[in-house]
Design an enzyme around this catalytic site. Sequence first.
Site, PDB file in Angstrom:
ATOM      1  N   ARG A   1       2.902 -55.008   1.034  1.00 34.22           N
ATOM      2  CA  ARG A   1       4.115 -55.698   0.579  1.00 34.22           C
ATOM      3  C   ARG A   1       3.947 -57.157   0.183  1.00 34.22           C
ATOM      4  NH1 ARG A   1       7.244 -53.700   5.711  1.00 34.22           N
ATOM      5  NH2 ARG A   1       5.063 -53.941   6.299  1.00 34.22           N
TER       6      ARG A   1
ATOM      7  N   ASP B   1      -1.648 -43.580   4.826  1.00 36.95           N
ATOM      8  CA  ASP B   1      -1.240 -44.050   6.155  1.00 36.95           C
ATOM      9  C   ASP B   1      -1.830 -43.136   7.211  1.00 36.95           C
ATOM     10  OD1 ASP B   1       0.762 -46.171   7.332  1.00 36.95           O
ATOM     11  OD2 ASP B   1       0.931 -44.381   8.571  1.00 36.95           O
TER      12      ASP B   1
ATOM     13  N   TYR C   1       2.150 -42.548  18.451  1.00 38.12           N
ATOM     14  CA  TYR C   1       3.310 -42.481  17.555  1.00 38.12           C
ATOM     15  C   TYR C   1       3.954 -41.087  17.590  1.00 38.12           C
ATOM     16  CZ  TYR C   1       2.254 -47.039  15.521  1.00 38.12           C
ATOM     17  OH  TYR C   1       2.042 -48.386  15.341  1.00 38.12           O
TER      18      TYR C   1
ATOM     19  N   ARG D   1      -4.978 -53.741   5.498  1.00 34.11           N
ATOM     20  CA  ARG D   1      -3.668 -53.776   4.833  1.00 34.11           C
ATOM     21  C   ARG D   1      -3.673 -54.628   3.562  1.00 34.11           C
ATOM     22  NH1 ARG D   1       1.137 -52.279   7.530  1.00 34.11           N
ATOM     23  NH2 ARG D   1       0.593 -50.529   8.856  1.00 34.11           N
TER      24      ARG D   1
ATOM     25  N   ARG E   1       6.213 -49.585  -5.581  1.00 38.28           N
ATOM     26  CA  ARG E   1       6.878 -48.896  -4.481  1.00 38.28           C
ATOM     27  C   ARG E   1       8.352 -48.648  -4.804  1.00 38.28           C
ATOM     28  NH1 ARG E   1       8.279 -47.018  -1.065  1.00 38.28           N
ATOM     29  NH2 ARG E   1       8.431 -47.977   0.947  1.00 38.28           N
TER      30      ARG E   1
HETATM   31  O1  CP3 Z   1      -5.157 -51.184   4.664  1.00 32.46           O
HETATM   32  C1  CP3 Z   1      -4.649 -50.750   3.602  1.00 32.46           C
HETATM   33  O2  CP3 Z   1      -4.264 -51.476   2.676  1.00 32.46           O
HETATM   34  C2  CP3 Z   1      -4.617 -49.243   3.407  1.00 32.46           C
HETATM   35  C3  CP3 Z   1      -3.398 -48.588   3.704  1.00 32.46           C
HETATM   36  C4  CP3 Z   1      -2.894 -48.529   5.148  1.00 32.46           C
HETATM   37  C5  CP3 Z   1      -1.508 -48.512   5.460  1.00 32.46           C
HETATM   38  N1  CP3 Z   1      -1.374 -48.298   6.784  1.00 32.46           N
HETATM   39  C6  CP3 Z   1      -0.427 -48.690   4.475  1.00 32.46           C
HETATM   40  C7  CP3 Z   1       0.946 -48.995   4.940  1.00 32.46           C
HETATM   41  C8  CP3 Z   1      -3.587 -48.361   6.347  1.00 32.46           C
HETATM   42  C9  CP3 Z   1      -5.093 -48.353   6.605  1.00 32.46           C
HETATM   43  C10 CP3 Z   1      -2.616 -48.215   7.380  1.00 32.46           C
HETATM   44  C11 CP3 Z   1      -2.979 -47.978   8.783  1.00 32.46           C
HETATM   45  C12 CP3 Z   1      -1.912 -47.880   9.792  1.00 32.46           C
HETATM   46  N2  CP3 Z   1      -0.662 -47.347   9.645  1.00 32.46           N
HETATM   47  C13 CP3 Z   1      -2.084 -48.235  11.162  1.00 32.46           C
HETATM   48  C14 CP3 Z   1      -3.365 -48.753  11.780  1.00 32.46           C
HETATM   49  C15 CP3 Z   1      -3.625 -50.179  11.476  1.00 32.46           C
HETATM   50  C16 CP3 Z   1      -2.603 -51.161  12.069  1.00 32.46           C
HETATM   51  O3  CP3 Z   1      -1.962 -51.832  11.256  1.00 32.46           O
HETATM   52  O4  CP3 Z   1      -2.501 -51.225  13.288  1.00 32.46           O
HETATM   53  C17 CP3 Z   1      -0.871 -47.966  11.811  1.00 32.46           C
HETATM   54  C18 CP3 Z   1      -0.569 -48.202  13.278  1.00 32.46           C
HETATM   55  C19 CP3 Z   1       0.019 -47.391  10.839  1.00 32.46           C
HETATM   56  C20 CP3 Z   1       1.399 -46.872  11.063  1.00 32.46           C
HETATM   57  C21 CP3 Z   1       2.403 -47.618  10.252  1.00 32.46           C
HETATM   58  N3  CP3 Z   1       2.526 -47.517   8.873  1.00 32.46           N
HETATM   59  C22 CP3 Z   1       3.395 -48.501  10.718  1.00 32.46           C
HETATM   60  C23 CP3 Z   1       3.599 -48.895  12.174  1.00 32.46           C
HETATM   61  C24 CP3 Z   1       4.108 -48.933   9.600  1.00 32.46           C
HETATM   62  C25 CP3 Z   1       5.338 -49.809   9.600  1.00 32.46           C
HETATM   63  C26 CP3 Z   1       5.019 -51.235   9.807  1.00 32.46           C
HETATM   64  C27 CP3 Z   1       4.769 -51.908   8.493  1.00 32.46           C
HETATM   65  O5  CP3 Z   1       3.779 -52.640   8.407  1.00 32.46           O
HETATM   66  O6  CP3 Z   1       5.553 -51.675   7.585  1.00 32.46           O
HETATM   67  C28 CP3 Z   1       3.523 -48.335   8.449  1.00 32.46           C
HETATM   68  C29 CP3 Z   1       3.951 -48.513   7.023  1.00 32.46           C
HETATM   69  C30 CP3 Z   1       2.912 -48.925   6.046  1.00 32.46           C
HETATM   70  N4  CP3 Z   1       1.625 -48.438   6.008  1.00 32.46           N
HETATM   71  C31 CP3 Z   1       3.083 -49.833   4.960  1.00 32.46           C
HETATM   72  C32 CP3 Z   1       1.876 -49.879   4.266  1.00 32.46           C
HETATM   73  C33 CP3 Z   1       1.550 -50.637   3.004  1.00 32.46           C
HETATM   74  C34 CP3 Z   1       4.398 -50.544   4.598  1.00 32.46           C
HETATM   75  C35 CP3 Z   1       5.274 -49.530   3.941  1.00 32.46           C
HETATM   76  C36 CP3 Z   1       6.221 -50.125   2.925  1.00 32.46           C
HETATM   77  O7  CP3 Z   1       5.848 -50.239   1.744  1.00 32.46           O
HETATM   78  O8  CP3 Z   1       7.356 -50.410   3.302  1.00 32.46           O
END
Ligand code: CP3
Length: 344
Positions: free
Chosen positions: A29, A75, A151, A25, A38
């Site tokens: 944010r 994602d 999910y 990640r 964003r």
């Molecule tokens: O790692 C990186 O920087 C690459 C991008 C990436 C994102 N999500 C961007 C993201 C990667 C590799 C993921 C993987 C992901 N997504 C997982 C597996 C890893 C983990 O964290 O367990 C999972 C379970 C998800 C599903 C997901 N996406 C959730 C549960 C959420 C909401 C929670 C949160 O952190 O906001 C997201 C949203 C998300 N994915 C954001 C980002 C940058 C935030 C979105 C925003 O800008 O509001």
Amino acid sequence: MGEEKPLIAALRGEALDIPPIWLMRQAGRYLPEYRELRARAGSFLDTCYNPEVAARITLQPIERFGFDAAILFSDILVVPDALGQKVSFESGHGPKLEPIAEPKDLDRLAPAFDADRLAPVYQTIERVKRELPETVAFIGFCGAPWTVASYMIAGEGTPDQAPARLFAYRHPQAFARLIDRLIEASVAYLTRQIDAGVETVQLFDSWAGVLPPQEFERWVVSPLRRIIAELKQQRPSVPIIAFVRGAGPHLGDLAKRLGADALGLDTSTPPQWAIGEVPASVTLQGNLDPLALVAGGEALDRQIDEISSAFAGRPHIFNLGHGVLPETPLAHIARLVERVRNRG
Ligand code: CP3
């Protein structure tokens, strides 16, 4: 020959004096430049499907911190989206999908995964590829079938993935069909990412840790083995990282049986124990506590030093044990990178 990128050398089993570092990640944010892009790009999924913006977001953490790898900005839930399940992200509430409550709801999904539906992702990869500094490796990814399915069933984040666990107990055959479809989708999707230019791929099984042993074997180990075997056959030179969060006592077995080049360790795994369980032919990645990175100060320094000394002399990639938290101060990340690179 010293010409390989540090991350790739570590994945090939080299123990480097200074381990390569990137953070799960790392595009997100906590970065003001991410929040700015964003805010202008529409919804989260629109952002993922906008190659120009997604490429810039992928590069932001490299420009600011000089990490050894960029991870594609996207994602794991773009796969259900491509399968025809409606996905959205509400700010502050995480993902929302139309839930799969019973086997007949699976009929709403596309009968087969069409990798072309994720064409914007491959375009993002091509753009990033052109701008990436030459020592920086490029990581593609997808979610592991169990985590993605959890999910898809619940339709939202849950504390323990109870809806998917219940569904799998009640309807094992229907659940197996969903997992099979996700295995096939993962192979097709990752192959396309590789052909577009990523040099390694990571499989995220973030919710593996909630399953009892037989379910862990059936829904985590077996699908991951199949995906990895298929990728090794189709794109043999590409190293594979498996992040099986909550693998706990299964770690040694995963090292033997998955066929992955590297295993990601979560925060709760003791480094010394992991080193004892996993042969040096498998690279280990991790596993700083994301909250220590929020806290900073002595707690952070101490944990960096513990991890660095524990893994010294064996192939290691420095990373967190889970994703960067939005409240993480930028200065703490700069300190982390500096301290990992300037030891001894
Ligand atoms: O790692 C990186 O920087 C690459 C991008 C990436 C994102 N999500 C961007 C993201 C990667 C590799 C993921 C993987 C992901 N997504 C997982 C597996 C890893 C983990 O964290 O367990 C999972 C379970 C998800 C599903 C997901 N996406 C959730 C549960 C959420 C909401 C929670 C949160 O952190 O906001 C997201 C949203 C998300 N994915 C954001 C980002 C940058 C935030 C979105 C925003 O800008 O509001």
